[in-house]
Structure formats: C-alpha cells, structure tokens
Scaffold this motif. Structure first.
Motif, PDB file in Angstrom:
ATOM      1  N   TRP A   1       4.959  -4.922  13.993  1.00 48.64           N
ATOM      2  CA  TRP A   1       3.792  -5.799  13.937  1.00 48.64           C
ATOM      3  C   TRP A   1       4.243  -7.252  13.868  1.00 48.64           C
ATOM      4  CZ3 TRP A   1       4.383  -1.239  11.377  1.00 48.64           C
ATOM      5  CH2 TRP A   1       3.407  -0.246  11.581  1.00 48.64           C
ATOM      6  N   GLY A   2       3.526  -8.123  14.551  1.00 49.93           N
ATOM      7  CA  GLY A   2       3.895  -9.530  14.562  1.00 49.93           C
ATOM      8  C   GLY A   2       3.619 -10.236  13.252  1.00 49.93           C
ATOM      9  N   LEU A   3       2.605  -9.773  12.508  1.00 50.14           N
ATOM     10  CA  LEU A   3       2.216 -10.446  11.267  1.00 50.14           C
ATOM     11  C   LEU A   3       1.898  -9.432  10.182  1.00 50.14           C
ATOM     12  CD1 LEU A   3       1.471 -13.139   9.827  1.00 50.14           C
ATOM     13  CD2 LEU A   3      -0.868 -12.808  10.657  1.00 50.14           C
ATOM     14  N   ASN A   4       2.355  -9.719   8.994  1.00 56.31           N
ATOM     15  CA  ASN A   4       2.049  -8.896   7.828  1.00 56.31           C
ATOM     16  C   ASN A   4       1.258  -9.696   6.812  1.00 56.31           C
ATOM     17  OD1 ASN A   4       3.372  -8.495   4.776  1.00 56.31           O
ATOM     18  ND2 ASN A   4       2.590  -6.624   5.708  1.00 56.31           N
ATOM     19  N   GLU A   5       0.208  -9.096   6.294  1.00 65.44           N
ATOM     20  CA  GLU A   5      -0.511  -9.614   5.130  1.00 65.44           C
ATOM     21  C   GLU A   5      -0.725  -8.442   4.186  1.00 65.44           C
ATOM     22  OE1 GLU A   5      -1.321 -12.267   3.672  1.00 65.44           O
ATOM     23  OE2 GLU A   5      -0.824 -13.733   5.215  1.00 65.44           O
ATOM     24  N   PRO A   6      -0.293  -8.570   2.927  1.00 66.10           N
ATOM     25  CA  PRO A   6      -0.389  -7.433   2.005  1.00 66.10           C
ATOM     26  C   PRO A   6      -1.772  -7.227   1.396  1.00 66.10           C
ATOM     27  CG  PRO A   6       0.629  -9.290   0.907  1.00 66.10           C
ATOM     28  CD  PRO A   6       0.433  -9.703   2.346  1.00 66.10           C
TER      29      PRO A   6
ATOM     30  N   PHE B   1      -2.080  -4.305   4.603  1.00 68.94           N
ATOM     31  CA  PHE B   1      -3.056  -4.293   3.499  1.00 68.94           C
ATOM     32  C   PHE B   1      -3.683  -2.929   3.266  1.00 68.94           C
ATOM     33  CE2 PHE B   1      -4.483  -6.486   7.355  1.00 68.94           C
ATOM     34  CZ  PHE B   1      -5.346  -5.541   7.887  1.00 68.94           C
ATOM     35  N   ASN B   2      -3.304  -1.938   4.076  1.00 71.99           N
ATOM     36  CA  ASN B   2      -3.841  -0.590   3.904  1.00 71.99           C
ATOM     37  C   ASN B   2      -2.954   0.237   2.978  1.00 71.99           C
ATOM     38  OD1 ASN B   2      -6.108  -0.675   5.841  1.00 71.99           O
ATOM     39  ND2 ASN B   2      -4.493  -0.899   7.372  1.00 71.99           N
ATOM     40  N   SER B   3      -3.558   1.129   2.246  1.00 69.64           N
ATOM     41  CA  SER B   3      -2.779   2.044   1.414  1.00 69.64           C
ATOM     42  C   SER B   3      -1.830   2.846   2.294  1.00 69.64           C
ATOM     43  CB  SER B   3      -3.725   3.000   0.671  1.00 69.64           C
ATOM     44  OG  SER B   3      -3.000   3.945  -0.064  1.00 69.64           O
ATOM     45  N   GLY B   4      -0.568   2.878   1.910  1.00 71.60           N
ATOM     46  CA  GLY B   4       0.421   3.606   2.694  1.00 71.60           C
ATOM     47  C   GLY B   4       1.189   2.763   3.680  1.00 71.60           C
ATOM     48  N   ASP B   5       0.779   1.512   3.873  1.00 72.95           N
ATOM     49  CA  ASP B   5       1.538   0.626   4.765  1.00 72.95           C
ATOM     50  C   ASP B   5       2.916   0.326   4.169  1.00 72.95           C
ATOM     51  OD1 ASP B   5      -0.444   0.498   6.645  1.00 72.95           O
ATOM     52  OD2 ASP B   5      -1.212  -1.453   6.030  1.00 72.95           O
ATOM     53  N   ILE B   6       3.843  -0.031   5.021  1.00 69.23           N
ATOM     54  CA  ILE B   6       5.196  -0.360   4.562  1.00 69.23           C
ATOM     55  C   ILE B   6       5.119  -1.573   3.641  1.00 69.23           C
ATOM     56  CG2 ILE B   6       7.546  -0.969   5.274  1.00 69.23           C
ATOM     57  CD1 ILE B   6       6.795   0.109   8.081  1.00 69.23           C
ATOM     58  N   PRO B   7       5.747  -1.525   2.467  1.00 71.19           N
ATOM     59  CA  PRO B   7       5.757  -2.705   1.592  1.00 71.19           C
ATOM     60  C   PRO B   7       6.339  -3.913   2.318  1.00 71.19           C
ATOM     61  CG  PRO B   7       6.541  -0.778   0.406  1.00 71.19           C
ATOM     62  CD  PRO B   7       6.417  -0.378   1.853  1.00 71.19           C
TER      63      PRO B   7
END
Length: 426
Positions: free
Chosen positions: A201-206, A260-266
C-alpha cells in the motif's frame, strides 16, 4: 529502721520510678512523632508512558530517583495507564474524589478537564509560575491556556511528518513529494503487488480520528470549525473537507490506503517490511524503526502542501495538577519534570523537549529533531474545546463510515457538522 521510715523510702523509690516511666513514655512518644514527621509525603503521578517503553524506563530508573534524592521529603508513586484508559479513569476518579496529585495529559484533554473544574489554575496559585513558564516554549505553553488561565505546563511537543521508503522511491524513479498532488501520484504508483506476490500500500494510517486525518483536511483547504471554535457547519462539511475525505475513501477502495482495520499489519512492521510505502508519524517512529528494523532505509519530509499549505497536527503532552491534592509536592514534581535535566533525559527516548535550554543541548541536536521542529512552526492544534473527545469520537465514526463502508461523504459530514455544532454549544 522504723516502719514509717521504710514506708517513706519505698514511696520515694516508687516516685522515682514513676517519674522515670513518665519521662521514658514522653521520650518514646516524641520519637514516634518524630518518626512520623520524617515519613516522606507520597506524590501520586498518573501518566501514559507505555509500561514497556524507554520513556517509562527513564521515568522510573532515572528521573524519579533523581527527584527523590533532591527532595527527600517526597516519594513519587507513578502509575502507567494506556492513553484512552487514563482519560476515562480521570473522569471516573473525579466523581469519586480519588484523583492523583499530578498527571501527564494529552494536550487535547486540558480544556475538557478545566471545564470539569478539577485542574489548578497555576498562574494564580503558584508564585513562581511566570519564572517556570518563561523557560518553556510558548507554543507548548499555549496548550495549557484555557479561558484566561494556565492549567498546565507544556511537557513535550511533537508533530507528524512524512516517512517514506527510500529504496521503493528510487526503484520507481520518484522523489519525496512536496505537494499533495505529488503525494497522491506516488501513492498510486507505489501501491499494488511486490515481487513476492504480496499486496503493498502506498499510504498507511493506523486510525481515522482527528490526529490522523486533520493534516490532510487542513493542508487541502478544509477545516473542522470556524476560527473561534463555535461552529462546524460550513466548515466540517465544506466542499474542501468533503473532497479530501472522499479522496481518502477512493484511495482505500483502490487498495492504496490501509492500516486502520482490525487485523491490518501494525505500522512499524508494515513499513519495515516494505508493505507500507509512506506514513505520517512523529519522532518516536525513528526510535522504533532503529530498534526493530535497523537496516531499513527510510527518509523524512514535511507534510506535502496542499492548496492551504503544509499543516500537520500539533501533538504533545502537558503536565497538570488536580484540585484537592498535594499542590506543594505536585508543583515541585512538575517543575522537575520540565527542568533541563529531565527534558534532556526524555529527549534520549525520542521526546521533543519544551524546555528552551534542553533544546540547545547536544542530546537534542544529535537526535536530529530538526525536521519536526521545522514542521511545528506550521502545525495546527486540534480544536481546544472541552467537548473535543466527543467530537473526535463522532468524527472517527463518520469518517470510518465514509472510507470503509462507502457512505455518502457530503450527507455524512452534513449530519456530523450538525452534531458537532451541538457539542460546541455545550
């Protein structure tokens, strides 16, 4: 010896023993009182340094022992809580009169707790307040100012800047984005599948709360409220705010944004293993990456500028004391925690100091806080209103509905703005 003389002698001996007994009793009583007087006074300190963090290690093993050494009449009882747990515990404890003497607070909580009338107005209660406050950054001190008084001291400050995968950018033939349009183009180009067949993914937001999405909204030209924080309608549901939230929703739908979804990579693992290409984060991320992925090559840049410029979110913590507590001990501890020594020690853990002298130390200069200190000059604070926690929760729910569930952005933000108007009026 005559009988009466023997009797007198016995009475004399008994009198002497009685006097000695009384004297001994008085001495023991005096010693007991003295022992009680020398018992240290306990200062209860609540905070949200993670229990396993370097910050907590420094607090417990360096700072508190140093404070107790310098102030032998006091002992600090420090209790670590999770961030959200601490906020809720303070609210519950306020109703049961079981608050601590002093606490480390998120800057966004100060107006809320001031409205509850549980914080001490420091500038009117502490004689040396101006001297102490004068040694701290004005921007940090502004976060403790509510309705004419200062209710906290700045403790540490931060903001978020762009972290990006250097190797991925080089392979794609692109450079660090300086504008939001360049950022969106890079996100699209870097998203997809890697050589191992894994999705990237190009962008991560937790998360999708104000701390996470405000930099996009503000830089793009949108807003949460008007300038004096009294109205959301016309701002939170303005064309620019709706447009950028819809843009984030489209990126999520296209597999370009996640986290930001449960189970996404930290976040740290996703970035360090090349699954997330960009993220907005604070100075603590450098320490986390250096510890977990020391060989991973990344670089940083300011929040890419949109139509309104580059505006990240002002973060940080304050330290405040509660009413009905030990104000003398709390104030001593607050002054110590914002001292040059304590601030420099915490800088070694990635905390940006607010103490002006600590900012000039070699520790801070070697920590390379420069990109963050530069970004802080253009940051915005989340609305400093007592109802911010409720507003933030409502914002997170609405934005999640738009981005994850595909809800209509305009209609959802129209309803949210009306809700926020009501919260601002309380």
């Amino acid at each position: 010896m005559k009988k009466e003389n023997i009797k007198k002698a016995l009475m004399l001996v008994l009198s002497v023993f009685l006097i000695l007994g009384i004297a001994t009793g008085c001495t023991n009583s005096s010693e007991t009182d003295s022992d009680q007087e020398t018992e240290p006074v306990v200062i209860n300190f609540w905070h949200h340094y993670s229990a396993q963090s370097a910050e907590n290690e420094t607090l417990m093993n360096v700072l508190i022992p140093k404070f107790e050494e310098e102030n032998p009449g006091y002992k600090v009882n420090a209790v670590s809580h999770e961030w959200a747990e601490l906020h809720d515990k303070i609210i519950v404890s306020a109703s049961s009169d079981s608050l601590p003497d002093v606490a480390r607070l998120d800057i966004a909580w100060v107006p809320e707790f001031q409205k509850m009338d549980i914080l001490v107005p420091l500038d009117s209660e502490m004689a040396d307040f101006n001297e102490v406050a004068g040694g701290l950054l004005d921007s940090a001190m502004s976060t403790g100012y509510v309705k004419g008084n200062y209710y906290a001291l700045g403790l540490n400050t931060n903001t978020k800047i762009l972290f990006y995968n250097v190797q991925a950018f080089e392979d794609a033939g692109i450079t660090a984005p300086t504008t939001m349009d360049e950022m969106f183009e890079a996100i699209a180009k870097l998203s997809g599948t890697n050589e191992n067949g894994q999705q990237v993914w190009g962008l991560n937001e937790p998360a999708l709360a104000g701390w996470n999405i405000c930099p996009y909204i503000w830089s793009y030209g949108g807003s949460i409220t008007n300038d004096n924080y009294t109205k959301a309608t016309g701002y939170l549901n303005s064309a620019k705010t709706v447009e950028i939230i819809q843009k984030l929703a489209d990126m999520y739908a296209d597999g370009q944004l996640t986290g930001f979804n449960s189970g996404d990579i930290p976040m740290t693992d996703g970035f360090g293993t090349g699954r997330y290409m960009m993220l907005l984060e604070g100075p603590w991320k450098s320490a986390e990456m250096d510890g977990a992925y020391p060989d991973f090559k990344y670089a940083t840049a300011d929040m890419p500028a949109g139509e309104a410029g580059s505006h990240s979110v002002l973060g940080g913590e304050d330290i405040a004391m509660f009413k009905n507590g030990n104000s003398e001990g709390a104030w001593l501890f607050m002054k110590f925690m914002t001292s040059e020594f304590a601030e420099e020690e915490m800088a070694k853990c990635g905390q940006i100091p607010v103490n002006k002298e600590a900012l000039e130390s070699d520790t801070v200069k070697n920590a390379d806080f420069a990109p963050f200190l530069n970004a802080i000059t253009t940051t915005y604070a989340r609305p400093p209103v007592a109802s911010w926690s409720e507003i933030d929760n409502a914002l997170s729910v609405a934005v999640t509905d738009i981005i994850v569930n595909g809800a209509d952005a305009q209609a959802t933000l129209d309803a949210l703005a009306e809700t926020v108007d009501g919260l601002l009026a309380e």
